[in-house]
Each structure stands twice: as C-alpha cells, then as structure tokens.
Scaffold this motif. Structure first.
Motif, short mmCIF file in Angstrom:
data_model
loop_
_atom_site.label_atom_id
_atom_site.label_comp_id
_atom_site.label_asym_id
_atom_site.label_seq_id
_atom_site.Cartn_x
_atom_site.Cartn_y
_atom_site.Cartn_z
N ASP A 35 0.82 -1.22 0.00
CA ASP A 35 0.00 0.00 0.00
C ASP A 35 0.85 1.27 0.00
O ASP A 35 0.35 2.33 -0.39
N GLU A 36 2.08 1.17 0.46
CA GLU A 36 2.95 2.36 0.53
C GLU A 36 4.04 2.36 -0.53
O GLU A 36 4.88 3.26 -0.57
N ALA A 37 4.07 1.33 -1.37
CA ALA A 37 5.11 1.22 -2.41
C ALA A 37 4.91 2.31 -3.48
O ALA A 37 3.80 2.83 -3.64
N PRO A 38 5.98 2.67 -4.22
CA PRO A 38 7.31 2.06 -4.21
C PRO A 38 8.24 2.68 -3.17
O PRO A 38 7.95 3.75 -2.63
N TYR A 39 9.37 2.01 -2.94
CA TYR A 39 10.36 2.43 -1.96
C TYR A 39 11.69 2.69 -2.64
O TYR A 39 12.13 1.91 -3.49
N ASP A 40 12.35 3.76 -2.23
CA ASP A 40 13.68 4.07 -2.78
C ASP A 40 14.71 3.03 -2.35
O ASP A 40 15.65 2.73 -3.09
N ARG A 41 14.53 2.53 -1.14
CA ARG A 41 15.45 1.53 -0.60
C ARG A 41 14.65 0.49 0.18
O ARG A 41 13.62 0.80 0.80
N ILE A 42 15.15 -0.76 0.19
CA ILE A 42 14.57 -1.82 1.00
C ILE A 42 15.70 -2.54 1.73
O ILE A 42 16.73 -2.85 1.12
N ILE A 43 15.52 -2.78 3.01
CA ILE A 43 16.50 -3.51 3.81
C ILE A 43 15.80 -4.65 4.53
O ILE A 43 14.75 -4.45 5.15
N VAL A 44 16.35 -5.85 4.42
CA VAL A 44 15.78 -7.03 5.04
C VAL A 44 16.76 -7.53 6.10
O VAL A 44 17.92 -7.78 5.80
N THR A 45 16.28 -7.66 7.34
CA THR A 45 17.17 -8.00 8.45
C THR A 45 16.93 -9.41 8.96
O THR A 45 17.03 -9.69 10.14
N ALA A 46 16.62 -10.32 8.03
CA ALA A 46 16.48 -11.74 8.31
C ALA A 46 16.82 -12.47 7.02
O ALA A 46 16.65 -11.94 5.92
N GLY A 47 17.30 -13.71 7.16
CA GLY A 47 17.78 -14.43 5.99
C GLY A 47 16.82 -15.48 5.48
O GLY A 47 16.30 -16.29 6.26
N GLY A 48 16.58 -15.48 4.17
CA GLY A 48 15.69 -16.46 3.56
C GLY A 48 16.38 -17.21 2.44
O GLY A 48 17.52 -16.91 2.07
N PRO A 49 15.69 -18.18 1.86
CA PRO A 49 16.28 -19.00 0.80
C PRO A 49 16.32 -18.33 -0.56
O PRO A 49 17.00 -18.79 -1.47
N GLU A 50 15.60 -17.22 -0.72
CA GLU A 50 15.53 -16.53 -2.01
C GLU A 50 15.15 -15.07 -1.77
O GLU A 50 14.78 -14.67 -0.67
N VAL A 51 15.27 -14.30 -2.83
CA VAL A 51 14.85 -12.90 -2.77
C VAL A 51 13.34 -12.85 -3.05
O VAL A 51 12.90 -13.25 -4.13
N PRO A 52 12.53 -12.39 -2.09
CA PRO A 52 11.07 -12.37 -2.31
C PRO A 52 10.67 -11.47 -3.48
O PRO A 52 11.03 -10.29 -3.51
N GLU A 53 9.94 -12.03 -4.42
CA GLU A 53 9.54 -11.28 -5.61
C GLU A 53 8.70 -10.04 -5.26
O GLU A 53 8.85 -8.99 -5.92
N PRO A 54 7.79 -10.11 -4.24
CA PRO A 54 7.03 -8.90 -3.91
C PRO A 54 7.92 -7.72 -3.51
O PRO A 54 7.56 -6.57 -3.77
N LEU A 55 9.06 -8.00 -2.91
CA LEU A 55 9.96 -6.91 -2.51
C LEU A 55 10.63 -6.29 -3.73
O LEU A 55 10.78 -5.07 -3.81
N VAL A 56 11.04 -7.14 -4.67
CA VAL A 56 11.62 -6.62 -5.91
C VAL A 56 10.60 -5.74 -6.63
O VAL A 56 10.92 -4.66 -7.13
N ASP A 57 9.34 -6.18 -6.65
CA ASP A 57 8.28 -5.42 -7.32
C ASP A 57 8.04 -4.07 -6.65
O ASP A 57 7.66 -3.10 -7.33
N GLN A 58 8.24 -4.01 -5.34
CA GLN A 58 7.96 -2.78 -4.59
C GLN A 58 9.15 -1.81 -4.55
O GLN A 58 9.04 -0.71 -4.02
N LEU A 59 10.27 -2.24 -5.11
CA LEU A 59 11.46 -1.39 -5.16
C LEU A 59 11.35 -0.41 -6.32
O LEU A 59 11.04 -0.79 -7.45
#
Length: 213
Positions: free
Chosen positions: A141-165
């Motif tokens: 609802d607040e996208a897009p974002y100039d920067r995104i920082i994720v402070t936990a580790g996952g097996p892949e880069v979440p596609e929704p985050l790429v879309d919101q960048l």
C-alpha cells in the motif's frame, strides 16, 4: 552501567570505523542513538559489545558493525522512503530514521512489534511507521520504496519486494540455502534491469513468511 556516551564513542571508533565504515551520517546516528534502550534491561551492559544480542522470541539485535555496514551500503539520502523487513528491536529502523529517511518497517511477531512501537513513541521518532504482518509480502500500500533492507535471511529474494522497489533503487537482503548462513545480497534496479551483487557472508535469523522459510 558505564557511561553510555563513552561506550557509543568506543563502539563507533573500534567496531565500525576500524572496519572501514566511513559514511558520516551512519557514524553520527550510531554515536548518538542509545542502543542500550533497544535491549532488555538485564543486557543493557552488553548493548555496545561487538556481537548480536537476544531480544526474545528467538530473535536478535544485530551486531553494531552489521547495522553500520548495511546502513552505509543502502546509500540513503534524506527524504527517501525506506522499507525495512524485520523490525525486531527497532534499532536498525531508528538508525535509518536518524539519517533523515522515512522508514516503513514490518514485523511478524506481535510482542516485538508492540515493544518496538513503544520505543519509537517514547523516543518521539515519528519518521518510523510500523506494521504487523508477513514481511516477505512487503508493504504494498505504501510502495514504491527508494530503498529496501531485510534484516532476516531467507532462501531466495522475495519477488514482492523486488516489485515494490523503485527504479532506480537499492535493496539489501541476506540470502542462503542453509539457515543462519547467508550471503548479503545487494539488488539494484536501474535502466529496466535488476542487478544482483554478493557483498559477503553474514548470519541472520530466519526470514519467515510466504516467500521465506
């Protein structure tokens, strides 16, 4: 407890500057932000040590150097809109807030969410907005974002985050096939391309959600 001002100065000098972090805004934010207020009172005397610390619910506050490194790699400018996934104690969001950006931070654990919200209210940090939700879905609802920082580790880069960048934009995220052993990945969106760079080995708690573990 020893004077926290002196402890912060020593932390910045010996743990952060000594390892090559030079961004003056990062150094200033971490020199002034009371890190001991982001941990349990029983651990306050260890708040400025060179290590992560438990904050309950199986989560941690990251090592000061890692917070500084990620803050520098983001290359934020005052007024930017930043999405953080994994509020935790709120310390990373507070550092970015002190650097003059508008932070939108998402936490999935209710107890940590409420504790962080209270800290921000007590410190009158109104540039940080919080949401209780699955962080791997971002905050569309607040996208897009100039920067995104994720402070936990996952097996892949979440596609929704790429879309919101936004484009151009930068995202930092720990990624790895084994838990607690990841590579810090820098994602850059520019000129219609998504570019991925590996920035070194890190160890974060699990990124849990629809696009995580």
């Amino acid at each position: 407890m020893v004077d926290p001002v002196r402890l912060r100065e020593r932390m910045v000098r010996e743990q952060i500057q000594a390892r090559g972090v030079t961004d003056s805004r990062v150094l200033e934010a971490m020199s002034t932000l009371p890190r001991h207020l982001f941990v349990e009172e029983a651990l306050a005397n260890k708040a400025y040590s060179d290590s992560p610390l438990p904050i309950g619910e199986g989560q941690t506050i990251s090592q000061p150097y890692i917070v500084a490194l990620m803050s520098e790699l983001l290359e934020v400018e005052p007024g930017m809109k930043v999405l953080e996934i994994g509020t935790g104690s709120g310390y990373q969001a507070a550092v970015l807030g002190r650097m003059g950006v508008e932070v939108y931070t998402v936490e999935r654990i209710k107890k940590l969410f409420h504790a962080a919200r209270k800290r921000f209210m007590d410190m009158r940090m109104f540039s940080v907005k919080l949401k209780l939700d699955d962080g791997t879905m971002g905050w569309p609802d607040e996208a897009p974002y100039d920067r995104i920082i994720v402070t936990a580790g996952g097996p892949e880069v979440p596609e929704p985050l790429v879309d919101q960048l936004a484009e151009p934009g930068r995202m930092l995220i720990p990624v790895g096939e084994s838990r607690r052993n990841q590579t810090l990945v820098l994602i850059e969106k520019r000129d219609g391309e998504v570019i991925r760079k590996d920035m070194g080995s890190v160890a974060f708690v699990d990124l849990v959600g629809s696009h995580g573990w």
